[in-house]
Design a protein around this motif. Structure first.
Motif, mmCIF file in Angstrom:
data_model
loop_
_atom_site.group_PDB
_atom_site.id
_atom_site.type_symbol
_atom_site.label_atom_id
_atom_site.label_comp_id
_atom_site.label_asym_id
_atom_site.label_seq_id
_atom_site.Cartn_x
_atom_site.Cartn_y
_atom_site.Cartn_z
ATOM 1 N N CYS A 109 0.785 -1.297 -0.041
ATOM 2 C CA CYS A 109 0.093 0.003 -0.030
ATOM 3 C C CYS A 109 0.943 1.266 0.132
ATOM 4 O O CYS A 109 1.679 1.406 0.714
ATOM 5 C CB CYS A 109 -0.959 -0.096 1.134
ATOM 6 S SG CYS A 109 -2.120 1.510 1.304
ATOM 7 N N GLY A 110 0.646 2.063 -1.085
ATOM 8 C CA GLY A 110 1.390 3.231 -0.876
ATOM 9 C C GLY A 110 0.379 4.521 -0.695
ATOM 10 O O GLY A 110 1.003 5.735 -1.033
ATOM 11 N N THR A 111 -0.673 4.456 -0.174
ATOM 12 C CA THR A 111 -1.631 5.619 -0.131
ATOM 13 C C THR A 111 -1.032 6.250 1.370
ATOM 14 O O THR A 111 -0.199 5.865 2.131
ATOM 15 C CB THR A 111 -2.902 4.976 0.391
ATOM 16 O OG1 THR A 111 -3.398 4.101 -0.843
ATOM 17 C CG2 THR A 111 -4.037 6.267 0.292
ATOM 18 N N THR A 112 -1.467 7.687 1.091
ATOM 19 C CA THR A 112 -0.777 8.448 2.235
ATOM 20 C C THR A 112 -0.579 7.941 3.677
ATOM 21 O O THR A 112 0.379 8.185 4.038
ATOM 22 C CB THR A 112 -1.534 9.811 2.413
ATOM 23 O OG1 THR A 112 -1.826 10.322 1.147
ATOM 24 C CG2 THR A 112 -1.052 10.987 3.230
ATOM 25 N N PRO A 113 -1.565 7.404 4.294
ATOM 26 C CA PRO A 113 -1.192 6.762 5.879
ATOM 27 C C PRO A 113 -0.025 5.856 5.589
ATOM 28 O O PRO A 113 0.898 6.044 6.536
ATOM 29 C CB PRO A 113 -2.619 6.177 6.346
ATOM 30 C CG PRO A 113 -3.544 6.733 5.397
ATOM 31 C CD PRO A 113 -2.935 7.294 4.206
ATOM 32 N N CYS A 114 -0.006 5.098 4.755
ATOM 33 C CA CYS A 114 0.995 4.200 4.696
ATOM 34 C C CYS A 114 2.286 4.796 4.353
ATOM 35 O O CYS A 114 3.283 4.489 4.999
ATOM 36 C CB CYS A 114 0.949 2.952 3.702
ATOM 37 S SG CYS A 114 -0.453 1.736 4.357
ATOM 38 N N MET A 115 2.304 5.891 3.428
ATOM 39 C CA MET A 115 3.416 6.467 3.007
ATOM 40 C C MET A 115 4.035 7.135 4.175
ATOM 41 O O MET A 115 5.233 7.250 4.422
ATOM 42 C CB MET A 115 3.171 7.617 1.941
ATOM 43 C CG MET A 115 4.432 8.164 1.302
ATOM 44 S SD MET A 115 3.779 9.528 0.317
ATOM 45 C CE MET A 115 2.808 10.717 1.240
ATOM 46 N N GLU A 146 2.272 -1.976 -6.393
ATOM 47 C CA GLU A 146 1.930 -1.140 -5.541
ATOM 48 C C GLU A 146 0.441 -0.575 -5.505
ATOM 49 O O GLU A 146 0.074 -0.585 -6.739
ATOM 50 C CB GLU A 146 2.715 0.254 -5.805
ATOM 51 C CG GLU A 146 2.467 1.400 -4.601
ATOM 52 C CD GLU A 146 3.158 2.557 -4.992
ATOM 53 O OE1 GLU A 146 3.009 3.588 -4.241
ATOM 54 O OE2 GLU A 146 4.247 2.679 -5.797
ATOM 55 N N VAL A 147 -0.393 -0.698 -4.355
ATOM 56 C CA VAL A 147 -1.812 -0.699 -4.621
ATOM 57 C C VAL A 147 -2.137 0.618 -3.938
ATOM 58 O O VAL A 147 -1.365 1.399 -2.997
ATOM 59 C CB VAL A 147 -2.369 -1.750 -4.357
ATOM 60 C CG1 VAL A 147 -2.019 -3.059 -4.904
ATOM 61 C CG2 VAL A 147 -2.087 -2.257 -2.742
ATOM 62 N N GLU A 148 -3.377 0.753 -3.979
ATOM 63 C CA GLU A 148 -4.220 1.988 -3.327
ATOM 64 C C GLU A 148 -4.564 1.394 -1.837
ATOM 65 O O GLU A 148 -4.705 0.256 -1.619
ATOM 66 C CB GLU A 148 -5.219 2.707 -3.989
ATOM 67 C CG GLU A 148 -4.636 3.528 -5.426
ATOM 68 C CD GLU A 148 -3.588 4.511 -4.857
ATOM 69 O OE1 GLU A 148 -3.795 5.093 -3.992
ATOM 70 O OE2 GLU A 148 -2.679 4.613 -5.635
ATOM 71 N N CYS A 149 -5.136 2.217 -1.038
ATOM 72 C CA CYS A 149 -5.469 1.868 0.305
ATOM 73 C C CYS A 149 -6.369 0.691 0.445
ATOM 74 O O CYS A 149 -7.257 0.346 -0.192
ATOM 75 C CB CYS A 149 -6.598 3.144 0.800
ATOM 76 S SG CYS A 149 -7.000 2.801 2.570
ATOM 77 N N MET A 150 -5.961 -0.146 1.458
ATOM 78 C CA MET A 150 -6.763 -1.509 1.699
ATOM 79 C C MET A 150 -7.323 -1.559 3.028
ATOM 80 O O MET A 150 -7.470 -2.641 3.416
ATOM 81 C CB MET A 150 -5.628 -2.658 1.601
ATOM 82 C CG MET A 150 -5.191 -2.967 -0.190
ATOM 83 S SD MET A 150 -4.243 -4.440 -0.505
ATOM 84 C CE MET A 150 -2.494 -3.885 0.282
ATOM 85 N N ALA A 154 -4.900 2.263 10.328
ATOM 86 C CA ALA A 154 -4.598 2.390 11.629
ATOM 87 C C ALA A 154 -3.452 1.310 12.267
ATOM 88 O O ALA A 154 -2.752 1.435 13.293
ATOM 89 C CB ALA A 154 -5.810 1.992 12.731
ATOM 90 N N SER A 155 -2.917 0.303 11.121
ATOM 91 C CA SER A 155 -1.826 -0.317 11.535
ATOM 92 C C SER A 155 -0.659 -0.346 10.397
ATOM 93 O O SER A 155 -0.181 -1.211 9.721
ATOM 94 C CB SER A 155 -2.355 -1.848 11.689
ATOM 95 O OG SER A 155 -3.294 -2.262 10.514
ATOM 96 N N ALA A 156 -0.810 0.971 9.614
ATOM 97 C CA ALA A 156 0.456 1.195 8.626
ATOM 98 C C ALA A 156 1.773 1.208 9.084
ATOM 99 O O ALA A 156 1.800 1.547 10.111
ATOM 100 C CB ALA A 156 -0.223 2.522 8.025
ATOM 101 N N PRO A 157 2.806 0.958 8.081
ATOM 102 C CA PRO A 157 2.334 0.471 6.702
ATOM 103 C C PRO A 157 1.982 -1.242 6.708
ATOM 104 O O PRO A 157 2.388 -1.624 7.638
ATOM 105 C CB PRO A 157 3.626 0.778 6.246
ATOM 106 C CG PRO A 157 4.746 0.665 7.236
ATOM 107 C CD PRO A 157 3.975 1.120 8.451
ATOM 108 N N MET A 158 1.356 -1.427 5.586
ATOM 109 C CA MET A 158 0.784 -2.828 5.507
ATOM 110 C C MET A 158 1.044 -3.127 3.991
ATOM 111 O O MET A 158 1.089 -2.538 3.070
ATOM 112 C CB MET A 158 -0.748 -2.949 6.009
ATOM 113 C CG MET A 158 -1.794 -2.318 4.933
ATOM 114 S SD MET A 158 -2.127 -3.073 3.444
ATOM 115 C CE MET A 158 -2.793 -4.523 4.354
#
Length: 222
Positions: A109-115, A146-150, A154-158
């Motif tokens: 996941c490369g969306t903002t919280p994980c990033m 690389e994918v978007e939010c899954m 709350a437990s990023a990065p994943m």
């Protein structure tokens, strides 16, 4: 996110998958899936049937599976719908693989919280193990996407690998997980943070009592 390209429809592809049909077990599952929908709405079953077809292909290849064009045509015929409608669904949702993949599909996941929590380090760890985004390793073991939010913010990065999620990752965790998979082992799934069970607070339990009398600024405590 890496670009997605559908596997070309070739004579070799048709020779391999042109005879696709449900197994006896999946034929029964397909009937049960279609029966969930009202009369006249059977085409709504296209998504679960594509998933079922992908898993059947995967069971044969010992991977997560993918959807060759002849398999999409089979699903279209099964639901009496235009092939293009099935292809539209399969190419839109990244849960469907539209080209062959490795034994383990590593989806970072490369969306903002994980990033913000270090997904770049996770990607770097994958690269360090020989994985390249959008490609399968030469031994056929890993495909990196690389994918978007899954939904595990709350437990990023994943990372999702096939049907399993790995959360609260560090680069070292990622390297270990890849090593264990390559060795035929099953790594611990879910959060990798010691003492954490799901997505409860990683430290002590907290509350909003400090905000009863004032607009307490928590930023210094984060």
């Amino acid at each position: 996110m890496a670009d997605r390209f559908i596997e070309p429809d070739t004579p070799e592809l048709r020779a391999r998958w042109g005879g696709f049909a449900w197994t006896a077990e999946n034929a029964e599952k397909a009937k049960q899936i279609v029966a969930r929908y009202p009369a006249g709405r059977q085409r709504s079953a296209v998504m679960p049937l594509l998933d079922l077809a992908q898993r059947q292909v995967g069971a044969e290849l010992n991977t997560q599976g993918w959807l060759p064009i002849p398999v999409m045509e089979y699903v279209a015929k099964y639901l009496d719908m235009p092939v293009i409608r099935v292809v539209e669904v399969a190419t839109f949702y990244t849960m469907y693989n539209i080209a062959p993949i490795g034994r383990f599909h590593v989806q970072v996941c490369g969306t903002t919280p994980c990033m913000l929590r270090g997904s770049d380090d996770i990607m770097a760890a994958c690269k360090g193990k020989g994985l390249k985004k959008g490609h399968t390793t030469s031994d056929g073991m890993f495909t990196l996407t690389e994918v978007e939010c899954m939904g595990n913010c709350a437990s990023a990065p994943m990372v999702q690998i096939n049907d399993d999620n790995y959360e609260d990752l560090t680069a070292a965790d990622m390297e270990r997980i890849l090593d264990e998979l390559a060795a035929g082992k099953q790594p611990k799934t879910g959060t990798q943070l010691p003492g954490r069970h799901t997505v409860e607070p990683a430290g002590a339990l907290s509350n909003l009592t400090a905000m009863v009398d004032a607009n307490h600024d928590y930023r210094g405590e984060w």
